[in-house]
Design a protein around this motif. Sequence first.
Motif, PDB file in Angstrom:
ATOM      1  N   GLN A 285       0.811  -1.165   0.066  1.00  0.00           N
ATOM      2  CA  GLN A 285       0.034  -0.141  -0.148  1.00  0.00           C
ATOM      3  C   GLN A 285       0.868   1.306   0.102  1.00  0.00           C
ATOM      4  OE1 GLN A 285      -2.589  -0.319   3.311  1.00  0.00           O
ATOM      5  NE2 GLN A 285      -3.954  -1.753   2.365  1.00  0.00           N
ATOM      6  N   PHE A 286       1.865   1.324   0.776  1.00  0.00           N
ATOM      7  CA  PHE A 286       2.880   2.280   0.603  1.00  0.00           C
ATOM      8  C   PHE A 286       3.354   2.497  -0.607  1.00  0.00           C
ATOM      9  CE2 PHE A 286       7.194   3.902   1.016  1.00  0.00           C
ATOM     10  CZ  PHE A 286       7.054   5.124   1.791  1.00  0.00           C
ATOM     11  N   PHE A 287       3.985   1.578  -1.063  1.00  0.00           N
ATOM     12  CA  PHE A 287       4.672   1.993  -2.453  1.00  0.00           C
ATOM     13  C   PHE A 287       3.612   2.091  -3.608  1.00  0.00           C
ATOM     14  CE2 PHE A 287       8.152  -0.181  -0.067  1.00  0.00           C
ATOM     15  CZ  PHE A 287       9.131   0.819  -0.133  1.00  0.00           C
ATOM     16  N   ASP A 288       2.755   1.426  -3.480  1.00  0.00           N
ATOM     17  CA  ASP A 288       1.847   1.553  -4.716  1.00  0.00           C
ATOM     18  C   ASP A 288       1.290   3.195  -4.919  1.00  0.00           C
ATOM     19  OD1 ASP A 288       1.839  -0.891  -5.086  1.00  0.00           O
ATOM     20  OD2 ASP A 288      -0.102  -1.595  -4.388  1.00  0.00           O
ATOM     21  N   LYS A 289       1.775   3.896  -4.176  1.00  0.00           N
ATOM     22  CA  LYS A 289       1.192   5.348  -4.256  1.00  0.00           C
ATOM     23  C   LYS A 289       2.289   5.969  -5.286  1.00  0.00           C
ATOM     24  CE  LYS A 289       2.138   6.515  -0.154  1.00  0.00           C
ATOM     25  NZ  LYS A 289       2.034   7.180   1.463  1.00  0.00           N
ATOM     26  N   PHE A 290       3.305   5.389  -5.496  1.00  0.00           N
ATOM     27  CA  PHE A 290       4.512   6.112  -6.413  1.00  0.00           C
ATOM     28  C   PHE A 290       4.689   5.083  -7.788  1.00  0.00           C
ATOM     29  CE2 PHE A 290       5.598   6.693  -1.955  1.00  0.00           C
ATOM     30  CZ  PHE A 290       5.839   7.826  -1.751  1.00  0.00           C
ATOM     31  N   GLU A 291       4.555   6.081  -8.685  1.00  0.00           N
ATOM     32  CA  GLU A 291       4.459   5.472 -10.171  1.00  0.00           C
ATOM     33  C   GLU A 291       5.805   5.353 -10.820  1.00  0.00           C
ATOM     34  OE1 GLU A 291       1.519   7.401 -12.212  1.00  0.00           O
ATOM     35  OE2 GLU A 291      -0.194   6.578 -10.750  1.00  0.00           O
ATOM     36  N   SER A 292       6.943   5.875 -10.301  1.00  0.00           N
ATOM     37  CA  SER A 292       8.220   6.266 -10.975  1.00  0.00           C
ATOM     38  C   SER A 292       9.454   5.449 -10.418  1.00  0.00           C
ATOM     39  CB  SER A 292       8.428   7.703 -11.090  1.00  0.00           C
ATOM     40  OG  SER A 292       7.491   8.361 -11.710  1.00  0.00           O
ATOM     41  N   ILE A 293       8.974   4.365  -9.632  1.00  0.00           N
ATOM     42  CA  ILE A 293      10.150   3.604  -8.805  1.00  0.00           C
ATOM     43  C   ILE A 293      10.568   2.887  -9.833  1.00  0.00           C
ATOM     44  CG2 ILE A 293      10.814   1.889  -7.109  1.00  0.00           C
ATOM     45  CD1 ILE A 293       8.669   2.980  -5.259  1.00  0.00           C
ATOM     46  N   VAL A 294      12.190   2.752 -10.027  1.00  0.00           N
ATOM     47  CA  VAL A 294      12.713   2.061 -11.100  1.00  0.00           C
ATOM     48  C   VAL A 294      13.661   0.954 -10.483  1.00  0.00           C
ATOM     49  CG1 VAL A 294      12.968   4.125 -12.834  1.00  0.00           C
ATOM     50  CG2 VAL A 294      14.759   3.759 -10.946  1.00  0.00           C
ATOM     51  N   SER A 295      13.884   0.887  -9.289  1.00  0.00           N
ATOM     52  CA  SER A 295      14.597  -0.169  -8.515  1.00  0.00           C
ATOM     53  C   SER A 295      14.483  -0.075  -7.173  1.00  0.00           C
ATOM     54  CB  SER A 295      16.055  -0.040  -9.074  1.00  0.00           C
ATOM     55  OG  SER A 295      16.611   0.949  -8.502  1.00  0.00           O
ATOM     56  N   MET A 296      14.559  -1.135  -6.456  1.00  0.00           N
ATOM     57  CA  MET A 296      14.526  -1.174  -5.033  1.00  0.00           C
ATOM     58  C   MET A 296      15.745  -1.940  -4.376  1.00  0.00           C
ATOM     59  SD  MET A 296      10.447  -2.386  -4.558  1.00  0.00           S
ATOM     60  CE  MET A 296      10.458  -1.543  -2.556  1.00  0.00           C
ATOM     61  N   GLY A 297      15.937  -1.564  -3.236  1.00  0.00           N
ATOM     62  CA  GLY A 297      16.976  -2.516  -2.535  1.00  0.00           C
ATOM     63  C   GLY A 297      16.249  -2.782  -1.054  1.00  0.00           C
ATOM     64  N   VAL A 298      16.446  -3.965  -0.896  1.00  0.00           N
ATOM     65  CA  VAL A 298      16.194  -4.508   0.411  1.00  0.00           C
ATOM     66  C   VAL A 298      17.340  -5.229   1.204  1.00  0.00           C
ATOM     67  CG1 VAL A 298      14.465  -6.558   1.144  1.00  0.00           C
ATOM     68  CG2 VAL A 298      14.010  -5.364  -0.799  1.00  0.00           C
ATOM     69  N   GLY A 299      17.135  -4.837   2.558  1.00  0.00           N
ATOM     70  CA  GLY A 299      18.072  -5.304   3.480  1.00  0.00           C
ATOM     71  C   GLY A 299      17.350  -6.162   4.644  1.00  0.00           C
ATOM     72  N   SER A 300      17.295  -7.364   4.895  1.00  0.00           N
ATOM     73  CA  SER A 300      16.702  -8.216   5.755  1.00  0.00           C
ATOM     74  C   SER A 300      17.096  -8.697   7.033  1.00  0.00           C
ATOM     75  CB  SER A 300      16.005  -9.059   4.772  1.00  0.00           C
ATOM     76  OG  SER A 300      14.919 -10.012   5.754  1.00  0.00           O
ATOM     77  N   PHE A 301      16.232  -8.818   7.758  1.00  0.00           N
ATOM     78  CA  PHE A 301      16.915  -9.614   8.821  1.00  0.00           C
ATOM     79  C   PHE A 301      16.955 -11.010   8.504  1.00  0.00           C
ATOM     80  CE2 PHE A 301      12.159 -10.232   9.119  1.00  0.00           C
ATOM     81  CZ  PHE A 301      12.094 -11.444   9.924  1.00  0.00           C
ATOM     82  N   GLY A 302      17.857 -11.873   9.212  1.00  0.00           N
ATOM     83  CA  GLY A 302      18.014 -13.038   8.814  1.00  0.00           C
ATOM     84  C   GLY A 302      18.178 -14.086   9.900  1.00  0.00           C
ATOM     85  N   PRO A 303      18.510 -15.374   9.483  1.00  0.00           N
ATOM     86  CA  PRO A 303      19.619 -15.528   8.317  1.00  0.00           C
ATOM     87  C   PRO A 303      18.734 -15.639   7.211  1.00  0.00           C
ATOM     88  CG  PRO A 303      19.603 -17.541   9.566  1.00  0.00           C
ATOM     89  CD  PRO A 303      18.885 -16.540  10.327  1.00  0.00           C
ATOM     90  N   ILE A 304      19.393 -15.225   5.915  1.00  0.00           N
ATOM     91  CA  ILE A 304      18.624 -15.176   4.870  1.00  0.00           C
ATOM     92  C   ILE A 304      19.439 -15.883   3.517  1.00  0.00           C
ATOM     93  CG2 ILE A 304      17.556 -13.052   5.125  1.00  0.00           C
ATOM     94  CD1 ILE A 304      19.559 -11.650   3.093  1.00  0.00           C
ATOM     95  N   GLY A 305      18.801 -16.438   2.517  1.00  0.00           N
ATOM     96  CA  GLY A 305      19.537 -17.100   1.335  1.00  0.00           C
ATOM     97  C   GLY A 305      20.150 -16.047   0.427  1.00  0.00           C
ATOM     98  N   ILE A 306      21.307 -16.039   0.367  1.00  0.00           N
ATOM     99  CA  ILE A 306      22.051 -15.223  -0.600  1.00  0.00           C
ATOM    100  C   ILE A 306      22.752 -16.127  -2.019  1.00  0.00           C
ATOM    101  CG2 ILE A 306      22.282 -13.680   1.233  1.00  0.00           C
ATOM    102  CD1 ILE A 306      25.273 -14.837   0.962  1.00  0.00           C
ATOM    103  N   ASP A 307      22.663 -17.281  -1.933  1.00  0.00           N
ATOM    104  CA  ASP A 307      23.251 -18.098  -3.097  1.00  0.00           C
ATOM    105  C   ASP A 307      22.217 -18.083  -3.953  1.00  0.00           C
ATOM    106  OD1 ASP A 307      24.410 -19.879  -4.912  1.00  0.00           O
ATOM    107  OD2 ASP A 307      25.201 -21.037  -3.332  1.00  0.00           O
TER     108      ASP A 307
END
Length: 291
Positions: A45-67
Amino acid sequence: MKQYGAIEAGGTKFNCAVSDEQLNIIDAIAIPTTTTAETLEQVFQFFDKFESIVSMGVGSFGPIGIDQSKKNYGYILATPKAGWENFDLLGTLKKHFDCPIAWTTDVNAAAYGELKLGAAKGKNSCIYLTIGTGIGGGIIVNQKIYEGFTHPEMGHIRIKRQPQDLFVGTCPYHEDCLEGLAAGPSLEGRTGISGKDIGEENPVWELQADYIAQALMNYTLILAPEVIILGGGVMNQKNLLTKIREAFLHQLSGYIEFESVDSYIVEWGLPNQSGILGCLSLAKDLEEDQL
């Protein structure tokens, strides 16, 4: 006008932001981390207000799969956060957002933010260590996030326990790891006092400094970064940074010379903003790499 999106996904809250091309934040929100469905509904809902997002960066709590060659790439793995274990966070985001998404850990993103915009700006390498409820770290080498077959778990290296320290530690996996002996809960565990209320003359800070300095010495001897950056709530103690620097020099015993330990071990330059600005920086770099 191009816009970049960022998600700093934490076990307590999801910090979301949108910036312009200069990484000036246009809008931001903090969303409590509840169920996967409820949390991500609010994220969308937050991001759908914006129409010009060309890329995103996500930093997540983990552990996470990176391979990227493994099926669990993009997943949150064995987290104690109820309902989030083995959840395909990146895949779920990609189904909703029609743009490239950079994916890493929350502390890696914070390290990247400090390199691009904070205390390591102008450097090629750094370590960022956050010391709070837990301890985690990110490594930047040649201006790139370092990752092996998994991401570094810098809070779980073994530390030499002081003989007078009878505290059992708080880590359920290791008796004598850095996180178990020096994260925020260890302060209250030893003293019975919340860390923020412990006076600066309490001897627990000397112990704290010794353990953190041991870790920094090990990181230095193995990785030799240009700067080590310390952040997180525990570092709010007024004199802790000075004590860490003194203990670090004592433990090294002159084996490595520094022009100035005060410029080698430093406080974060982007307090409470390292992660979200790191995610935005990753988004911008990802978009530029694909041009």
